[in-house]
Design a protein around this motif. Sequence first.
Motif, PDB file in Angstrom:
ATOM      1  N   GLY A   9     -21.139 -63.924 -27.854  1.00 24.05           N
ATOM      2  CA  GLY A   9     -20.565 -63.247 -29.003  1.00 24.05           C
ATOM      3  C   GLY A   9     -21.517 -62.211 -29.569  1.00 24.05           C
ATOM      4  N   ALA A  10     -20.948 -61.117 -30.118  1.00 19.99           N
ATOM      5  CA  ALA A  10     -21.775 -60.035 -30.635  1.00 19.99           C
ATOM      6  C   ALA A  10     -20.935 -59.103 -31.484  1.00 19.99           C
ATOM      7  CB  ALA A  10     -22.403 -59.262 -29.475  1.00 19.99           C
ATOM      8  N   LEU A  11     -21.605 -58.121 -32.061  1.00 20.66           N
ATOM      9  CA  LEU A  11     -20.932 -57.029 -32.757  1.00 20.66           C
ATOM     10  C   LEU A  11     -20.721 -55.902 -31.748  1.00 20.66           C
ATOM     11  CD1 LEU A  11     -20.000 -55.457 -35.292  1.00 20.66           C
ATOM     12  CD2 LEU A  11     -22.405 -54.824 -35.644  1.00 20.66           C
ATOM     13  N   VAL A  12     -19.491 -55.425 -31.653  1.00 18.13           N
ATOM     14  CA  VAL A  12     -19.166 -54.380 -30.684  1.00 18.13           C
ATOM     15  C   VAL A  12     -18.203 -53.397 -31.332  1.00 18.13           C
ATOM     16  CG1 VAL A  12     -17.255 -55.705 -29.699  1.00 18.13           C
ATOM     17  CG2 VAL A  12     -18.388 -53.964 -28.313  1.00 18.13           C
ATOM     18  N   GLN A  13     -18.241 -52.165 -30.886  1.00 20.48           N
ATOM     19  CA  GLN A  13     -17.328 -51.157 -31.431  1.00 20.48           C
ATOM     20  C   GLN A  13     -15.941 -51.286 -30.810  1.00 20.48           C
ATOM     21  OE1 GLN A  13     -19.221 -47.316 -30.867  1.00 20.48           O
ATOM     22  NE2 GLN A  13     -20.029 -47.376 -32.949  1.00 20.48           N
ATOM     23  N   SER A  14     -14.960 -50.827 -31.546  1.00 24.50           N
ATOM     24  CA  SER A  14     -13.591 -50.805 -31.047  1.00 24.50           C
ATOM     25  C   SER A  14     -13.533 -50.060 -29.719  1.00 24.50           C
ATOM     26  CB  SER A  14     -12.689 -50.128 -32.070  1.00 24.50           C
ATOM     27  OG  SER A  14     -11.360 -50.131 -31.646  1.00 24.50           O
ATOM     28  N   LEU A  18     -16.917 -57.188 -24.011  1.00 19.34           N
ATOM     29  CA  LEU A  18     -17.850 -58.310 -24.105  1.00 19.34           C
ATOM     30  C   LEU A  18     -17.441 -59.350 -23.072  1.00 19.34           C
ATOM     31  CD1 LEU A  18     -18.333 -59.193 -27.904  1.00 19.34           C
ATOM     32  CD2 LEU A  18     -20.078 -58.320 -26.340  1.00 19.34           C
ATOM     33  N   ARG A  19     -18.412 -60.133 -22.628  1.00 17.35           N
ATOM     34  CA  ARG A  19     -18.098 -61.285 -21.790  1.00 17.35           C
ATOM     35  C   ARG A  19     -18.652 -62.532 -22.448  1.00 17.35           C
ATOM     36  NH1 ARG A  19     -19.536 -63.074 -15.576  1.00 17.35           N
ATOM     37  NH2 ARG A  19     -21.570 -63.513 -16.483  1.00 17.35           N
ATOM     38  N   LEU A  20     -17.755 -63.455 -22.746  1.00 12.75           N
ATOM     39  CA  LEU A  20     -18.159 -64.740 -23.292  1.00 12.75           C
ATOM     40  C   LEU A  20     -18.337 -65.729 -22.146  1.00 12.75           C
ATOM     41  CD1 LEU A  20     -15.727 -65.087 -26.339  1.00 12.75           C
ATOM     42  CD2 LEU A  20     -17.928 -63.906 -26.201  1.00 12.75           C
ATOM     43  N   ASP A  90      -9.352 -58.395 -32.953  1.00 12.00           N
ATOM     44  CA  ASP A  90      -9.922 -59.428 -32.088  1.00 12.00           C
ATOM     45  C   ASP A  90     -11.100 -60.134 -32.744  1.00 12.00           C
ATOM     46  OD1 ASP A  90      -9.389 -57.203 -29.333  1.00 12.00           O
ATOM     47  OD2 ASP A  90      -8.184 -58.964 -29.850  1.00 12.00           O
ATOM     48  N   THR A  91     -11.521 -59.644 -33.891  1.00 11.77           N
ATOM     49  CA  THR A  91     -12.641 -60.259 -34.597  1.00 11.77           C
ATOM     50  C   THR A  91     -12.307 -61.701 -34.964  1.00 11.77           C
ATOM     51  OG1 THR A  91     -13.441 -58.171 -35.523  1.00 11.77           O
ATOM     52  CG2 THR A  91     -14.031 -60.179 -36.711  1.00 11.77           C
ATOM     53  N   ALA A  92     -13.182 -62.618 -34.537  1.00  8.92           N
ATOM     54  CA  ALA A  92     -12.934 -64.050 -34.759  1.00  8.92           C
ATOM     55  C   ALA A  92     -14.093 -64.855 -34.200  1.00  8.92           C
ATOM     56  CB  ALA A  92     -11.634 -64.482 -34.074  1.00  8.92           C
ATOM     57  N   VAL A  93     -14.091 -66.129 -34.541  1.00  7.44           N
ATOM     58  CA  VAL A  93     -14.949 -67.080 -33.832  1.00  7.44           C
ATOM     59  C   VAL A  93     -14.150 -67.567 -32.627  1.00  7.44           C
ATOM     60  CG1 VAL A  93     -16.155 -69.278 -33.931  1.00  7.44           C
ATOM     61  CG2 VAL A  93     -16.143 -67.759 -35.927  1.00  7.44           C
ATOM     62  N   TYR A  94     -14.765 -67.480 -31.459  1.00  7.24           N
ATOM     63  CA  TYR A  94     -14.107 -67.871 -30.212  1.00  7.24           C
ATOM     64  C   TYR A  94     -14.630 -69.236 -29.769  1.00  7.24           C
ATOM     65  CZ  TYR A  94     -11.895 -63.357 -29.714  1.00  7.24           C
ATOM     66  OH  TYR A  94     -11.083 -62.245 -29.900  1.00  7.24           O
ATOM     67  N   TYR A  95     -13.687 -70.130 -29.482  1.00  8.75           N
ATOM     68  CA  TYR A  95     -14.014 -71.496 -29.107  1.00  8.75           C
ATOM     69  C   TYR A  95     -13.595 -71.776 -27.666  1.00  8.75           C
ATOM     70  CZ  TYR A  95     -14.367 -72.233 -34.155  1.00  8.75           C
ATOM     71  OH  TYR A  95     -14.706 -72.156 -35.485  1.00  8.75           O
ATOM     72  N   CYS A  96     -14.451 -72.466 -26.967  1.00 11.06           N
ATOM     73  CA  CYS A  96     -14.163 -72.928 -25.611  1.00 11.06           C
ATOM     74  C   CYS A  96     -13.583 -74.333 -25.693  1.00 11.06           C
ATOM     75  CB  CYS A  96     -15.468 -72.925 -24.817  1.00 11.06           C
ATOM     76  SG  CYS A  96     -15.378 -73.567 -23.152  1.00 11.06           S
ATOM     77  N   THR A 119     -17.379 -59.814 -33.383  1.00 13.13           N
ATOM     78  CA  THR A 119     -17.014 -58.881 -34.441  1.00 13.13           C
ATOM     79  C   THR A 119     -16.780 -57.511 -33.826  1.00 13.13           C
ATOM     80  OG1 THR A 119     -18.379 -60.100 -36.030  1.00 13.13           O
ATOM     81  CG2 THR A 119     -17.659 -57.887 -36.657  1.00 13.13           C
ATOM     82  N   VAL A 120     -15.598 -56.963 -34.065  1.00 12.78           N
ATOM     83  CA  VAL A 120     -15.249 -55.649 -33.521  1.00 12.78           C
ATOM     84  C   VAL A 120     -15.129 -54.681 -34.686  1.00 12.78           C
ATOM     85  CG1 VAL A 120     -13.660 -54.339 -32.100  1.00 12.78           C
ATOM     86  CG2 VAL A 120     -14.015 -56.780 -31.653  1.00 12.78           C
ATOM     87  N   SER A 121     -15.976 -53.673 -34.696  1.00 16.68           N
ATOM     88  CA  SER A 121     -15.965 -52.692 -35.779  1.00 16.68           C
ATOM     89  C   SER A 121     -15.051 -51.519 -35.413  1.00 16.68           C
ATOM     90  CB  SER A 121     -17.379 -52.189 -36.052  1.00 16.68           C
ATOM     91  OG  SER A 121     -17.882 -51.516 -34.921  1.00 16.68           O
ATOM     92  N   SER A 122     -14.430 -50.946 -36.436  1.00 14.86           N
ATOM     93  CA  SER A 122     -13.503 -49.833 -36.194  1.00 14.86           C
ATOM     94  C   SER A 122     -14.223 -48.497 -36.208  1.00 14.86           C
ATOM     95  CB  SER A 122     -12.412 -49.840 -37.253  1.00 14.86           C
ATOM     96  OG  SER A 122     -12.987 -49.789 -38.540  1.00 14.86           O
TER      97      SER A 122
END
Length: 122
Positions: A9-14, A18-20, A90-96, A119-122
């Motif tokens: 998980g990370a901060l990424v631009q719109s 990312l690969r979880l 898509d911004t969220a906590v992602y759970y496996c 976190t996806v920034s616009s």
Amino acid sequence: QVRLVESGGALVQSGGSLRLSCAASGGTFSSYAMGWFRQAPGKEREFVAGINWSGVGTYYADSVKGRFTISRDNAENTVYLQMNSLKPEDTAVYYCTANRIATIRADGIDYWGKGTLVTVSS
């Protein structure tokens, strides 16, 4: 008892990618269907993607279909979620998750990880 640990998980631009990853231990990984769920602030946890024990069968929420890809490596006890064309929603906590049967329902799932924040920034 299966332990699941997410990472990536990370901060990424719109529009970015990312690969979880989710590393599993403590059980027979190849006997479980694996999945990804997510929870955005103030919203309910929702299904994102799932994959059967062999990796042949995959299924996705309509909101991510065509953008996200789930895969697994049974030799490495790891499941992945490749996320492309990311959007602010898509911004969220992602759970496996690991479950004895494939499911899109959050209730009744056998095992959950603790989550990783995207976190996806616009």
